[in-house]
Motif scaffolding. Structure first.
Motif, PDB file in Angstrom:
ATOM      1  N   PHE A  24       0.833  -1.202   0.000  1.00 31.85           N
ATOM      2  CA  PHE A  24       0.000   0.000   0.000  1.00 31.85           C
ATOM      3  C   PHE A  24       0.870   1.255   0.000  1.00 31.85           C
ATOM      4  CE2 PHE A  24      -1.879   3.496   2.333  1.00 31.85           C
ATOM      5  CZ  PHE A  24      -3.134   3.651   1.730  1.00 31.85           C
ATOM      6  N   GLU A  25       1.914   1.257   0.846  1.00 32.60           N
ATOM      7  CA  GLU A  25       2.792   2.426   0.952  1.00 32.60           C
ATOM      8  C   GLU A  25       3.547   2.674  -0.352  1.00 32.60           C
ATOM      9  OE1 GLU A  25       4.058   2.563   5.627  1.00 32.60           O
ATOM     10  OE2 GLU A  25       4.776   0.863   4.447  1.00 32.60           O
ATOM     11  N   LYS A  26       4.029   1.617  -0.967  1.00 32.32           N
ATOM     12  CA  LYS A  26       4.742   1.764  -2.237  1.00 32.32           C
ATOM     13  C   LYS A  26       3.830   2.324  -3.319  1.00 32.32           C
ATOM     14  CE  LYS A  26       8.250  -1.827  -1.544  1.00 32.32           C
ATOM     15  NZ  LYS A  26       8.806  -3.129  -2.012  1.00 32.32           N
ATOM     16  N   ASN A  27       2.597   1.871  -3.325  1.00 33.30           N
ATOM     17  CA  ASN A  27       1.631   2.363  -4.305  1.00 33.30           C
ATOM     18  C   ASN A  27       1.305   3.833  -4.059  1.00 33.30           C
ATOM     19  OD1 ASN A  27      -0.282   1.856  -6.533  1.00 33.30           O
ATOM     20  ND2 ASN A  27      -1.839   2.234  -4.968  1.00 33.30           N
ATOM     21  N   PHE A  28       1.184   4.208  -2.783  1.00 31.31           N
ATOM     22  CA  PHE A  28       0.902   5.599  -2.418  1.00 31.31           C
ATOM     23  C   PHE A  28       2.072   6.501  -2.810  1.00 31.31           C
ATOM     24  CE2 PHE A  28       0.765   9.300   0.284  1.00 31.31           C
ATOM     25  CZ  PHE A  28      -0.591   9.591   0.436  1.00 31.31           C
ATOM     26  N   ALA A  29       3.297   5.995  -2.608  1.00 32.32           N
ATOM     27  CA  ALA A  29       4.494   6.809  -2.819  1.00 32.32           C
ATOM     28  C   ALA A  29       4.888   6.976  -4.286  1.00 32.32           C
ATOM     29  CB  ALA A  29       5.666   6.204  -2.042  1.00 32.32           C
ATOM     30  N   LYS A  30       4.335   6.163  -5.158  1.00 32.18           N
ATOM     31  CA  LYS A  30       4.786   6.188  -6.551  1.00 32.18           C
ATOM     32  C   LYS A  30       4.519   7.522  -7.244  1.00 32.18           C
ATOM     33  CE  LYS A  30       0.610   4.166  -8.608  1.00 32.18           C
ATOM     34  NZ  LYS A  30       0.049   2.996  -9.323  1.00 32.18           N
ATOM     35  N   ASP A  31       3.544   8.283  -6.763  1.00 31.33           N
ATOM     36  CA  ASP A  31       3.234   9.572  -7.370  1.00 31.33           C
ATOM     37  C   ASP A  31       3.868  10.748  -6.639  1.00 31.33           C
ATOM     38  OD1 ASP A  31       1.597   8.404  -9.340  1.00 31.33           O
ATOM     39  OD2 ASP A  31      -0.097   8.329  -7.954  1.00 31.33           O
ATOM     40  N   LEU A  32       4.677  10.454  -5.609  1.00 32.26           N
ATOM     41  CA  LEU A  32       5.312  11.514  -4.834  1.00 32.26           C
ATOM     42  C   LEU A  32       6.653  11.897  -5.444  1.00 32.26           C
ATOM     43  CD1 LEU A  32       4.648  10.237  -1.189  1.00 32.26           C
ATOM     44  CD2 LEU A  32       3.316  11.904  -2.497  1.00 32.26           C
ATOM     45  N   ASN A  33       6.983  13.171  -5.340  1.00 33.00           N
ATOM     46  CA  ASN A  33       8.274  13.663  -5.802  1.00 33.00           C
ATOM     47  C   ASN A  33       9.067  14.200  -4.615  1.00 33.00           C
ATOM     48  OD1 ASN A  33       7.771  13.255  -8.632  1.00 33.00           O
ATOM     49  ND2 ASN A  33       6.420  15.044  -8.573  1.00 33.00           N
ATOM     50  N   GLY A  34      10.376  14.120  -4.694  1.00 33.32           N
ATOM     51  CA  GLY A  34      11.212  14.662  -3.627  1.00 33.32           C
ATOM     52  C   GLY A  34      11.287  13.744  -2.424  1.00 33.32           C
ATOM     53  N   SER A  35      11.690  14.316  -1.289  1.00 31.99           N
ATOM     54  CA  SER A  35      11.862  13.550  -0.050  1.00 31.99           C
ATOM     55  C   SER A  35      10.520  13.342   0.636  1.00 31.99           C
ATOM     56  CB  SER A  35      12.809  14.300   0.891  1.00 31.99           C
ATOM     57  OG  SER A  35      14.057  14.533   0.266  1.00 31.99           O
ATOM     58  N   TYR A  36      10.287  12.121   1.131  1.00 27.67           N
ATOM     59  CA  TYR A  36       9.009  11.850   1.787  1.00 27.67           C
ATOM     60  C   TYR A  36       9.147  10.739   2.825  1.00 27.67           C
ATOM     61  CZ  TYR A  36       8.886   7.815  -1.354  1.00 27.67           C
ATOM     62  OH  TYR A  36       9.204   6.655  -2.019  1.00 27.67           O
ATOM     63  N   VAL A  37       8.203  10.746   3.757  1.00 24.42           N
ATOM     64  CA  VAL A  37       8.084   9.698   4.763  1.00 24.42           C
ATOM     65  C   VAL A  37       6.598   9.410   4.936  1.00 24.42           C
ATOM     66  CG1 VAL A  37       8.461   9.036   7.172  1.00 24.42           C
ATOM     67  CG2 VAL A  37      10.164  10.442   5.992  1.00 24.42           C
ATOM     68  N   LEU A  38       6.236   8.132   4.984  1.00 21.23           N
ATOM     69  CA  LEU A  38       4.861   7.729   5.222  1.00 21.23           C
ATOM     70  C   LEU A  38       4.780   6.991   6.548  1.00 21.23           C
ATOM     71  CD1 LEU A  38       3.951   6.148   1.738  1.00 21.23           C
ATOM     72  CD2 LEU A  38       3.869   8.557   2.392  1.00 21.23           C
ATOM     73  N   LEU A  39       3.939   7.474   7.436  1.00 21.64           N
ATOM     74  CA  LEU A  39       3.638   6.761   8.681  1.00 21.64           C
ATOM     75  C   LEU A  39       2.239   6.190   8.508  1.00 21.64           C
ATOM     76  CD1 LEU A  39       3.890   5.898  11.612  1.00 21.64           C
ATOM     77  CD2 LEU A  39       3.305   8.233  12.302  1.00 21.64           C
ATOM     78  N   THR A  40       2.139   4.867   8.452  1.00 13.33           N
ATOM     79  CA  THR A  40       0.883   4.213   8.069  1.00 13.33           C
ATOM     80  C   THR A  40       0.374   3.273   9.160  1.00 13.33           C
ATOM     81  OG1 THR A  40       1.693   4.226   5.783  1.00 13.33           O
ATOM     82  CG2 THR A  40      -0.247   2.888   6.242  1.00 13.33           C
ATOM     83  N   LEU A  41      -0.933   3.358   9.420  1.00 17.28           N
ATOM     84  CA  LEU A  41      -1.582   2.474  10.385  1.00 17.28           C
ATOM     85  C   LEU A  41      -2.791   1.810   9.742  1.00 17.28           C
ATOM     86  CD1 LEU A  41      -2.207   1.465  13.360  1.00 17.28           C
ATOM     87  CD2 LEU A  41      -3.684   3.475  13.525  1.00 17.28           C
ATOM     88  N   PHE A  42      -2.866   0.467   9.857  1.00 19.72           N
ATOM     89  CA  PHE A  42      -4.073  -0.289   9.542  1.00 19.72           C
ATOM     90  C   PHE A  42      -4.616  -0.755  10.887  1.00 19.72           C
ATOM     91  CE2 PHE A  42      -2.560  -1.795   5.053  1.00 19.72           C
ATOM     92  CZ  PHE A  42      -2.698  -0.497   4.593  1.00 19.72           C
ATOM     93  N   LEU A  43      -5.636  -0.081  11.386  1.00 16.58           N
ATOM     94  CA  LEU A  43      -6.066  -0.266  12.773  1.00 16.58           C
ATOM     95  C   LEU A  43      -6.566  -1.677  13.060  1.00 16.58           C
ATOM     96  CD1 LEU A  43      -6.338   1.188  15.455  1.00 16.58           C
ATOM     97  CD2 LEU A  43      -8.646   1.897  14.784  1.00 16.58           C
ATOM     98  N   GLU A  44      -7.491  -2.182  12.261  1.00 17.86           N
ATOM     99  CA  GLU A  44      -8.055  -3.503  12.532  1.00 17.86           C
ATOM    100  C   GLU A  44      -7.036  -4.623  12.363  1.00 17.86           C
ATOM    101  OE1 GLU A  44     -11.704  -4.348  10.539  1.00 17.86           O
ATOM    102  OE2 GLU A  44     -12.754  -2.640  11.410  1.00 17.86           O
TER     103      GLU A  44
END
Length: 203
Positions: free
Chosen positions: A77-97
């Motif tokens: 999921f994170e890789k798919n989300f990040a594919k459209d990002l440019n520059g430096s980024y960090v994703l903090l991701t939670l799947f609660l259930e």
């Protein structure tokens, strides 16, 4: 008068084109909080404030993604989300259930913060999981995510040598320290109880 308005519009358009070419990340900046009604509005606003200030001062995008559940594997999921990002980024991701939390970053950001420490389940080290797993009713997922997000953002700010006015700072440590105190107190109580029972049985 019309000519003056036209000149102002042309100037505005030229400025937009200039910013698009020189600083595209500013023009197309995204919100930094994505969640499925998991966070309180006040918590989401504070996270957004910190993320926006860090981005404005360092160009680093730190996103918080909090989903109630997902059929997708969290890293995919994170890789798919990040594919459209440019520059430096960090994703903090939670799947609660699914009880899954992860941090995914661009290669240049991997040394800007201590991922292992942030995600540690140990109460004296981690800033997210100890709060997510606590039994205290007054500690929500939002509090855990705010604590972890602030930790990541403040570490990156220090790495980039920028000062954040929106940083939580020492107050960010208060909640996690209370949880740590509770855990230590509970463990200490169990140890004392075990020693007492052994001494009683021997007597």
């Amino acid at each position: 008068m019309k000519s003056l308005v036209m000149i102002q519009k042309v100037k505005g358009l030229m400025l937009l084109c200039f910013l698009t070419l020189v600083c595209p990340q500013i023009v197309f900046a995204k919100d930094f909080v994505v969640h499925d009604s998991i966070l309180e509005e006040r918590t989401a606003q504070k996270i957004e404030e910190m993320g926006s200030e860090l981005f404005a001062k360092s160009g680093v995008q730190v996103f918080l993604i909090a989903k109630q559940n997902s059929d997708e594997e969290i890293v995919a999921f994170e890789k798919n989300f990040a594919k459209d990002l440019n520059g430096s980024y960090v994703l903090l991701t939670l799947f609660l259930e699914q009880k899954k939390v992860d941090i995914y970053a661009s290669s240049d950001m991997e040394k800007a913060f201590d991922k292992e420490a942030v995600l540690s389940p140990l109460p004296w080290k981690g800033t997210i999981i100890p709060l997510l797993t606590t039994k205290k009713n007054d500690v929500s997922a939002g509090a855990a995510l705010l604590n972890g997000y602030a930790d990541v953002v403040e570490q990156i700010a220090a790495f980039k040598k920028v000062d954040l006015q929106s940083a939580i700072g020492s107050s960010n440590k208060t909640t996690i320290n209370l949880v740590r105190l509770g855990v230590y107190g509970f463990v200490g109580f169990l140890v004392v109880l075990m020693l007492y029972r052994r001494m009683k049985n021997r007597g």
